[in-house]
Design a protein around this motif. Structure first.
Motif, PDB file in Angstrom:
ATOM      1  N   ARG A  99       0.781  -1.363   0.111  1.00  0.00           N
ATOM      2  CA  ARG A  99      -0.077   0.106  -0.014  1.00  0.00           C
ATOM      3  C   ARG A  99       0.863   1.130   0.017  1.00  0.00           C
ATOM      4  NH1 ARG A  99      -3.980  -2.623   4.478  1.00  0.00           N
ATOM      5  NH2 ARG A  99      -5.060  -3.865   3.254  1.00  0.00           N
ATOM      6  N   LEU A 100       2.160   1.078   0.138  1.00  0.00           N
ATOM      7  CA  LEU A 100       2.996   2.442   0.054  1.00  0.00           C
ATOM      8  C   LEU A 100       2.821   3.175  -1.288  1.00  0.00           C
ATOM      9  CD1 LEU A 100       6.133   1.026   2.245  1.00  0.00           C
ATOM     10  CD2 LEU A 100       4.513   2.657   2.990  1.00  0.00           C
ATOM     11  N   GLY A 101       2.613   4.197  -1.013  1.00  0.00           N
ATOM     12  CA  GLY A 101       2.480   5.049  -2.319  1.00  0.00           C
ATOM     13  C   GLY A 101       1.138   5.178  -2.675  1.00  0.00           C
ATOM     14  N   GLN A 102       0.201   4.435  -2.391  1.00  0.00           N
ATOM     15  CA  GLN A 102      -1.462   4.515  -2.513  1.00  0.00           C
ATOM     16  C   GLN A 102      -1.736   5.580  -1.694  1.00  0.00           C
ATOM     17  OE1 GLN A 102      -3.246   0.721  -2.402  1.00  0.00           O
ATOM     18  NE2 GLN A 102      -3.134   0.523  -4.541  1.00  0.00           N
ATOM     19  N   VAL A 103      -2.638   6.368  -2.250  1.00  0.00           N
ATOM     20  CA  VAL A 103      -2.822   7.574  -1.497  1.00  0.00           C
ATOM     21  C   VAL A 103      -4.706   7.302  -1.069  1.00  0.00           C
ATOM     22  CG1 VAL A 103      -3.240  10.157  -1.733  1.00  0.00           C
ATOM     23  CG2 VAL A 103      -1.450   9.050  -2.793  1.00  0.00           C
ATOM     24  N   VAL A 150       3.739   9.329   3.419  1.00  0.00           N
ATOM     25  CA  VAL A 150       3.584  10.575   3.336  1.00  0.00           C
ATOM     26  C   VAL A 150       2.313  11.145   3.720  1.00  0.00           C
ATOM     27  CG1 VAL A 150       3.903  12.055   1.425  1.00  0.00           C
ATOM     28  CG2 VAL A 150       5.268  10.053   1.371  1.00  0.00           C
ATOM     29  N   CYS A 151       2.543  12.172   4.138  1.00  0.00           N
ATOM     30  CA  CYS A 151       1.100  12.913   4.577  1.00  0.00           C
ATOM     31  C   CYS A 151       1.345  14.483   4.119  1.00  0.00           C
ATOM     32  CB  CYS A 151       0.861  12.755   6.033  1.00  0.00           C
ATOM     33  SG  CYS A 151      -0.452  13.849   6.590  1.00  0.00           S
ATOM     34  N   ASN A 152       0.264  15.004   3.546  1.00  0.00           N
ATOM     35  CA  ASN A 152      -0.123  16.499   3.543  1.00  0.00           C
ATOM     36  C   ASN A 152      -1.516  16.665   3.718  1.00  0.00           C
ATOM     37  OD1 ASN A 152       0.526  19.093   2.989  1.00  0.00           O
ATOM     38  ND2 ASN A 152       1.467  18.455   0.899  1.00  0.00           N
ATOM     39  N   TYR A 153      -1.896  18.195   3.810  1.00  0.00           N
ATOM     40  CA  TYR A 153      -3.373  18.341   4.236  1.00  0.00           C
ATOM     41  C   TYR A 153      -3.526  19.659   3.504  1.00  0.00           C
ATOM     42  CZ  TYR A 153      -1.214  21.443   7.702  1.00  0.00           C
ATOM     43  OH  TYR A 153      -0.430  22.334   8.579  1.00  0.00           O
ATOM     44  N   ILE A 154      -4.802  20.288   3.353  1.00  0.00           N
ATOM     45  CA  ILE A 154      -5.075  21.430   2.850  1.00  0.00           C
ATOM     46  C   ILE A 154      -6.314  22.023   3.422  1.00  0.00           C
ATOM     47  CG2 ILE A 154      -6.746  20.476   1.321  1.00  0.00           C
ATOM     48  CD1 ILE A 154      -5.942  22.644  -0.816  1.00  0.00           C
ATOM     49  N   ALA A 183      -0.909  17.215  -6.904  1.00  0.00           N
ATOM     50  CA  ALA A 183       0.214  17.844  -6.917  1.00  0.00           C
ATOM     51  C   ALA A 183       1.322  17.518  -5.934  1.00  0.00           C
ATOM     52  CB  ALA A 183      -0.198  19.453  -6.693  1.00  0.00           C
ATOM     53  N   THR A 184       0.800  16.981  -4.687  1.00  0.00           N
ATOM     54  CA  THR A 184       1.735  16.588  -3.594  1.00  0.00           C
ATOM     55  C   THR A 184       2.026  15.085  -3.527  1.00  0.00           C
ATOM     56  OG1 THR A 184      -0.103  16.793  -2.101  1.00  0.00           O
ATOM     57  CG2 THR A 184       1.206  18.887  -2.477  1.00  0.00           C
ATOM     58  N   LEU A 185       0.812  14.443  -3.708  1.00  0.00           N
ATOM     59  CA  LEU A 185       0.980  12.876  -3.229  1.00  0.00           C
ATOM     60  C   LEU A 185       0.717  12.059  -4.528  1.00  0.00           C
ATOM     61  CD1 LEU A 185       0.671  14.125  -0.253  1.00  0.00           C
ATOM     62  CD2 LEU A 185      -0.281  12.125   0.321  1.00  0.00           C
ATOM     63  N   GLY A 186      -0.086  12.517  -5.435  1.00  0.00           N
ATOM     64  CA  GLY A 186      -0.407  11.666  -6.722  1.00  0.00           C
ATOM     65  C   GLY A 186      -1.864  11.477  -6.641  1.00  0.00           C
TER      66      GLY A 186
END
Length: 250
Positions: free
Chosen positions: A3-7, A59-63, A82-85
């Motif tokens: 699952r690594l890389g699956q968003v 990986v983690c990001n938020y908006i 734009a950030t994770l795919g």
């Protein structure tokens, strides 16, 4: 499945005690990269929570997303890509709720409930599906959070009950359209859940109605959602799952 890389995208993550936060952590433990949306959240907490997720090696990001805005769904999905795919999972958890009742309900109150609980959820879902279809992925998941509106009345929550109730019909119809793409679409009703809104008086009133002897917690919903996005749940679609710990409404 690696699952690594699956968003995974989770909306409505603005404090530590919510279902959204519990889902983020559950997904991070499973190895999914996490992108979440927030609104009116403390910046200090957001940074701490982001690191907590990253500590699982993902990986983690938020908006920050105001789903009352018509273009919010586009901003969110553009931010993810734009950030994770391209995401393979969408959890529609964001919701708007204001106590109303027939004496207080007005047009503005109804419109705000509609914008967040229906329009944003629906547009996020269809845009997610369009982008998924153009991707190399073959299995996707959409899970919508409901509140069991079809199980009984929600007094003084007319706008919330009506707009959240529409999610069940949308889930059923969308699931049929997206099945050929390999995307399952389900809804989860977690029942009354202690996400920080319950006073001691409310807990005392609700506890006897939970025949399993405790109040529902965010982790209960998160575990079910984690199952529904797994390979084991690939044959489940178009369902509204009531996971309430035997909660009695009468």
């Amino acid at each position: 499945m690696n699952r690594l890389g699956q968003v995974a995208v989770i909306t409505g993550v603005s404090h530590s005690k919510g279902i959204g936060a519990a889902v983020c952590l559950e997904f991070a433990k499973a190895g999914y990269d996490v992108f979440f949306t927030c609104w009116d959240a403390e910046e200090k907490w957001l940074k701490i929570f982001k690191k907590e997720i990253q500590d699982y090696g993902v990986v983690c990001n938020y908006i920050e997303a105001d789903f009352r805005q018509q273009d919010s769904y586009t901003r969110v999905l553009n931010g993810v890509e734009a950030t994770l795919g391209v995401p393979v999972i969408l959890i529609n958890n964001a919701a708007h709720s204001v106590v109303d009742g027939y004496k207080n309900l007005d047009v503005n109150m109804l419109d705000e409930h509609y914008a967040v609980n229906m329009r944003a959820l629906m547009m996020l879902s269809v845009e997610f599906a369009k982008r998924f279809e153009a991707s190399p992925f073959t299995a996707g998941r959409i899970i919508n959070i409901t509140s069991g509106q079809n199980l009984g009345p929600m007094v003084d929550e007319l706008a919330y009950g009506a707009t959240k109730g529409a999610i069940s019909a949308f889930t059923s119809s969308l699931s049929a359209e997206l099945a050929p793409l390999g995307i399952t679409v389900n809804a989860v009703n977690p029942g009354p859940t202690d996400t920080g809104w319950m006073t001691n008086e409310i807990k005392k009133e609700l506890l006897p109605k939970f025949k399993m002897g405790r109040i529902g917690m965010p982790k209960d919903a998160a575990r079910l959602i984690a199952f529904l996005v797994s390979e084991e749940a690939e044959w489940i679609t178009g369902q509204i799952l009531h996971s309430e710990g035997g909660f009695l409404r009468s």
